[in-house]
Motif scaffolding. Structure first.
Motif, PDB file in Angstrom:
ATOM      1  N   LYS A  71      20.933  15.887  42.681  1.00  0.00           N
ATOM      2  CA  LYS A  71      22.057  16.702  43.134  1.00  0.00           C
ATOM      3  C   LYS A  71      21.823  18.186  42.876  1.00  0.00           C
ATOM      4  O   LYS A  71      22.653  19.014  43.250  1.00  0.00           O
ATOM      5  N   GLU A  73      21.791  19.596  39.918  1.00  0.00           N
ATOM      6  CA  GLU A  73      22.577  20.021  38.753  1.00  0.00           C
ATOM      7  C   GLU A  73      21.643  20.119  37.546  1.00  0.00           C
ATOM      8  O   GLU A  73      21.541  19.214  36.717  1.00  0.00           O
ATOM      9  N   LYS A 110      30.630  20.460  40.546  1.00  0.00           N
ATOM     10  CA  LYS A 110      31.722  20.366  41.513  1.00  0.00           C
ATOM     11  C   LYS A 110      32.015  18.938  41.961  1.00  0.00           C
ATOM     12  O   LYS A 110      33.122  18.648  42.410  1.00  0.00           O
ATOM     13  N   ASP A 111      31.025  18.073  41.867  1.00  0.00           N
ATOM     14  CA  ASP A 111      31.206  16.676  42.290  1.00  0.00           C
ATOM     15  C   ASP A 111      32.098  15.964  41.269  1.00  0.00           C
ATOM     16  O   ASP A 111      31.653  15.609  40.171  1.00  0.00           O
ATOM     17  N   LYS A 112      33.370  15.749  41.642  1.00  0.00           N
ATOM     18  CA  LYS A 112      34.333  15.184  40.694  1.00  0.00           C
ATOM     19  C   LYS A 112      33.987  13.749  40.296  1.00  0.00           C
ATOM     20  O   LYS A 112      34.152  13.364  39.138  1.00  0.00           O
ATOM     21  N   ASP A 113      33.541  12.954  41.244  1.00  0.00           N
ATOM     22  CA  ASP A 113      33.203  11.557  40.946  1.00  0.00           C
ATOM     23  C   ASP A 113      32.028  11.478  39.984  1.00  0.00           C
ATOM     24  O   ASP A 113      32.040  10.679  39.034  1.00  0.00           O
ATOM     25  N   PHE A 114      31.014  12.297  40.220  1.00  0.00           N
ATOM     26  CA  PHE A 114      29.848  12.325  39.326  1.00  0.00           C
ATOM     27  C   PHE A 114      30.263  12.790  37.940  1.00  0.00           C
ATOM     28  O   PHE A 114      29.865  12.209  36.924  1.00  0.00           O
ATOM     29  N   LYS A 115      31.079  13.832  37.898  1.00  0.00           N
ATOM     30  CA  LYS A 115      31.547  14.373  36.615  1.00  0.00           C
ATOM     31  C   LYS A 115      32.330  13.315  35.838  1.00  0.00           C
ATOM     32  O   LYS A 115      32.159  13.176  34.622  1.00  0.00           O
TER      33      LYS A 115
END
Length: 514
Positions: A71, A73, A110-115
């Motif tokens: 991703k 990150e 920014k990826d809420k699901d990943f976070k």
């Protein structure tokens, strides 16, 4: 506690129901006013248990580290790599520190699901890394235990005095009840026991039963065994955690499923147990609420609303928790074996498992989507506790009066006098926290109030155990209540699975995006 014959305004301060309301309101008001309350911590994880947790989650962390690289990150990937190295070394403190650094690295992601996926793993690792046995017996934790002993004892003592009970014997006996409740929560706080879903209420009941059946309940201890008073006070505080806003947050899918499960399964269980198996109405109502709504909490609220025998409540809570163990293991396995869609599996788990903790644990065995869906459905069912308790209280009061000969039927005033007032306290607490307080305020006081509520229920279930003999539980209903519960739970599992497919599986509505 006996209410006695009270007239006029004395009813407001010399009856158990009203005293439970005022005591619950007082505790809520003190916490809202800023009273510092730190309920003792009981969470502890042994070295062996933590090592097992690290081993279990190592492949997950490795996969998340690779995913973060894909991703782009870089910060999260570096932090997850450091966490993986700490887990390989097995140093408990280092794992906890590394997990916290991952949380810091996740902030710009920014990826809420990943976070969220990463956050759930790091939270579990960091919280258990610090869950040391020595912290339970640290001076500060024991000191707060002492504060609660004194505070709860003083508040209950005021109620006893107003009800004309003996203060001296209560002062001698209450510390014993408190210590048993403390030990029960200590046992339930263990990582492995918590993972099995064996909650504190079961241990309070079990230790109380051991004392009453091995040693016996001495006369000097009886004044401190005030089951109903403790339960009613706890229920008033429970209202602060039942928020109407959560109905909206849960979403229409969860609300529809919860309403259909409760309506159908409650009626089926009541019909089966009372009409077909000859179990008394109080027992049948307790069984029905436990199966259809949300297990132990629903059973406690129902018992208070209909003034059921505490021994029946202990029976229902015990069978509820015992049945939850195989369900926690088997349902996720079945969902994976048949290839059930994750969102459907989560809705199935949330509608059948009786505690939020067990829903999270079982959902995590399938996927994050299953866990998230399960929590939403369980939240939807939880908010129905207040409605159920309120309407059951009205129905039971009316039913008691209707069953009397016409010449003996009381008027409206007498019906009001028979209505359980603490149910009003429960509803008022819920309404105030739902509509009058800000979310920020609720967030601040939610933890302390939840901890205090747990203590009142722990005291109550300890008292139930102290008042009960094994023989009484074994003989209760001749085994029919247990059979009725198992049958109703089996029907619940099938009915909820059908609803999960219809509502969440894209049959009646578009599949939700989770």
């Amino acid at each position: 506690m006996a209410n006695g014959e009270n007239k006029g305004l004395s009813i407001l301060y010399r009856t158990e129901d009203w005293l439970a309301v005022w005591l619950g309101f007082l505790i809520i008001a003190l916490v809202l006013a800023g009273l510092t309350v730190k309920p003792p911590k009981f969470k502890w994880t042994t070295e062996g248990e933590f090592a097992g947790l690290v081993k279990e989650n190592t492949p997950v962390v490795e996969a998340l580290a690779k995913l973060s690289e894909q991703k782009g990150e870089a910060g999260a990937a570096t932090a997850l790599g450091a966490l993986r190295q700490a887990m390989a070394k097995g140093e408990r403190k280092a794992v906890g520190d590394a997990a916290k650094k991952v949380d810091e690295a996740l902030k710009p992601v920014k990826d809420k699901d990943f976070k969220k996926s990463v956050g759930e793993i790091t939270k579990k690792l960091s919280s258990n890394s610090g869950a040391l046995l020595e912290k339970i017996f640290a001076a500060e934790n024991l000191l707060w235990s002492l504060y609660l002993l004194i505070g709860f004892g003083a508040l209950a003592l005021v109620g006893l005095v107003l009800l004309g009970q003996s203060a001296g014997q209560f002062i001698v006996g209450f510390p014993v009840v408190f210590i048993i409740a403390w030990v029960s929560q200590f046992i339930a706080g263990n990582f492995s026991i918590n993972e099995l879903g064996l909650e504190y209420v079961l241990w309070c009941l079990a230790l109380g039963l051991v004392v009453s059946n091995v040693v016996g309940l001495p006369e000097w201890l009886k004044p401190a065994v005030q089951t109903e008073f403790y339960i009613k006070t706890g229920l008033v505080i429970l209202g602060t955690g039942i928020l109407f806003g959560e109905i909206v947050q849960a979403g229409i899918y969860g609300i529809v499923q919860a309403a259909l499960v409760i309506a159908v399964i409650w009626y089926f269980c009541y019909w089966l147990s009372h009409k077909k198996m000859g179990i008394d109405q109080d027992f049948s109502a307790l069984l029905s609420s436990a199966v259809s709504i949300c297990g132990v909490s629903a059973a406690i609220a129902t018992a208070g609303a209909i003034k059921a025998d505490p021994k029946k409540m202990s029976y229902v809570t015990s069978i509820t928790l015992i049945c939850a163990i195989p369900m926690l293991v088997l349902q996720p396995a079945i969902a994976k074996w048949v290839g059930m869609p994750d969102v459907v599996a989560g809705a199935w788990l949330g509608g059948t498992l009786d505690t939020s903790g067990s829903v999270v644990a079982a959902g995590a065995l399938i996927s994050e989507t299953a866990m998230k869906t399960g929590v939403i459905v369980k939240m939807s069912q939880n908010v129905f506790i207040g409605f159920a308790a309120f309407f059951l209280a009205i129905w039971w009061t009316y039913k008691e009066c209707r069953d009397l000969p016409e010449s003996e039927r009381p008027g409206a005033i007498e019906i009001w006098n028979r209505f359980p007032k603490f149910v009003l306290g429960f509803m008022i607490s819920s309404l105030v926290f739902s509509f009058l307080l800000s979310p920020d305020t609720i967030k601040v006081v939610k933890g302390p109030l939840g901890g205090l509520r747990t203590w009142w229920f722990a005291l109550a279930f300890t008292c139930i155990g102290l008042e009960t003999h094994f023989g009484d539980l074994a003989k209760m209903g001749g085994g029919r209540p247990a059979v009725a519960f198992v049958i109703a739970q089996s029907v619940n599992i099938i009915w909820t699975l059908i609803l999960a497919y219809l509502i969440f599986g894209g049959v009646l509505f578009p599949p939700p995006k989770m």
